[in-house]
Design a protein around this motif. Structure first.
Motif: not given
Length: 178
Positions: A68, A71-72, A100-102, A113
């Motif tokens: 996890n 991505t977070t 979320s990184y997105s 990242q």
């Protein structure tokens, strides 16, 4: 801290500091005022680091699934308390949870990242951790951001469903330091 502790922590500090400086430089034209506010936010983060680390591990569920952290990150929105006389009360939490990184601008997500990968080399490679995640404090009024990497061991990470938000709000908003 002893000189030995400072030397051992320097690679992590230097990497994190570069990230925060680049993000700050791209978001705030008044660098002197931003620097003072970032210093206050860093001090607040340091005072509450154990609570932030525990709540971040619970929010992200890295104890149950260490992936996890890829991505977070744990995002904590704060607001400055004007006139606070103690560093641990300089901000109040207004919201917190996994992010979320997105959801970030691509350049910022890539930078975070990249820094996380560098810090993972230290945490996983040298300290025996299972990974690293970020706790990100954001002063939502000024946009000042402080990213704090947290190394974790799966067996030490909290994976039980608990009300991390209530715990976080109670401790940080009342200036309770561990």
């Amino acid at each position: 801290q002893s000189k030995e502790c400072q030397k051992a922590a320097w690679p992590t500090h230097k990497t994190k500091c570069k990230l925060n400086s680049r993000i700050r430089a791209s978001t705030d034209p008044d660098a002197a005022e931003a620097e003072a506010k970032l210093k206050a936010l860093r001090t607040f983060t340091t005072k509450h680091r154990p609570t932030l680390a525990e709540c971040g591990a619970r929010a992200l569920g890295v104890g149950g699934d260490p992936s996890n952290a890829a991505t977070t990150f744990f995002c904590v929105a704060v607001r400055e308390r004007r006139g606070a006389t103690r560093a641990e009360l300089a901000y109040e939490v207004v919201d917190a949870g996994p992010a979320s990184y997105s959801a970030l601008p691509p350049r910022v997500a890539e930078e975070m990242q990249s820094v996380k990968e560098e810090i993972d080399k230290i945490n996983v490679g040298q300290r025996g951790c299972d990974g690293t995640y970020f706790v990100q404090l954001v002063d939502y009024e000024t946009g000042i951001i402080n990213n704090a990497p947290v190394g974790f061991k799966k067996e030490d990470a909290y994976d039980k469903p608990v009300p991390f938000r209530e715990y976080l709000f109670h401790h940080l908003n009342n200036g309770i330091v561990l």
